[in-house]
Design an enzyme around this catalytic site. Structure first.
Site, mmCIF file in Angstrom:
data_model
loop_
_atom_site.group_PDB
_atom_site.id
_atom_site.type_symbol
_atom_site.label_atom_id
_atom_site.label_comp_id
_atom_site.label_asym_id
_atom_site.label_seq_id
_atom_site.Cartn_x
_atom_site.Cartn_y
_atom_site.Cartn_z
ATOM 1 C CB THR A 245 -0.950 0.004 1.211
ATOM 2 O OG1 THR A 245 -1.765 -1.164 1.175
ATOM 3 C CG2 THR A 245 -1.846 1.231 1.204
ATOM 4 C CB CYS A 246 3.924 2.126 1.861
ATOM 5 S SG CYS A 246 3.288 1.578 3.459
#
Length: 226
Positions: free
Chosen positions: A112-113
């Protein structure tokens, strides 16, 4: 002599009470008496209770997360410059007299990052800076070398300053610890995901996600807040 021995053996065989008393007095420890056994048992009971209390006690004190209106605590963050040299910057130097967007991620190279959070700020950096933002900085509990490698992998230039909070001092100071020790990937204690708008060191907007969620800490959310 034989007669005397015979009499003695006969008396012993005929007197079980005497034999019992002499044998038990020789082999049974004195602590088995009712007057002394209570002390070892009480001591053992007390020690057992103390162990239960100590293991139930919290190992660390978790501070409350920072909130709007509070000043960021002082801390030192690090990064690699263009020559590959480790540099440091204090939180006060980073934010003094400036409007800064400070984002944090649970870990470099995590899905996600890498796919959503940081790219959203790289994409919207121009718009954010046109609204008065001086600096966009990303903090993670990773070392400076990992942050530099991640920066290259994401093809980040000067849009976002990638900062290492390697020992988690800043993360703990603002109450943003995220304990992922129970996860099989071995992340340990990291940072919750968040996005803050900081003006001259004071928090003006604080979008602190639950754990590593990504619901309101993206660049679009911060554009709306400006």
């Amino acid at each position: 002599m034989a007669a005397t021995a015979s009499i003695t053996i006969t008396r012993l065989l005929c007197s079980p009470t005497s034999l019992s008393r002499s044998a038990t007095s020789r082999f049974v420890p004195k602590t088995l008496s009712s007057s002394t056994i209570s002390f070892p048992l009480l001591a053992l009971k007390h020690r057992s209770k103390s162990l239960r209390l100590s293991t139930a006690a919290p190992l660390t004190t978790i501070s409350a997360a920072i909130s709007v209106g509070e000043k960021l605590p002082e801390s030192t963050l690090s990064y690699l410059d263009s020559a590959g040299e480790v540099q440091t910057v204090t939180v006060s130097d980073l934010t003094k007299g400036k409007k800064v967007i400070l984002i944090a991620v649970p870990g470099a190279f995590t899905p996600t990052c890498s796919q959503k959070h940081v790219p959203s700020y790289v994409e919207k950096a121009g718009e954010l800076k046109s609204k008065g933002v001086d600096t966009i900085a990303c903090v993670s509990v990773n070392d400076a070398f990992v942050m530099q490698a991640w920066k290259k992998d994401l093809k980040v230039n000067d849009e976002v300053l990638m900062l290492s909070d390697g020992n988690g001092h800043f993360t703990r100071a603002i109450g943003a610890e995220l304990d992922l020790s129970d996860k099989p990937v071995g992340l340990g204690v990291r940072s919750r995901r968040y996005a803050m708008l900081v003006d001259d060191g004071v928090v003006k907007v604080c979008n602190m996600e639950e754990g590593g969620g990504f619901t309101f800490s993206g660049a679009e959310d911060m554009l709306k807040a400006l």
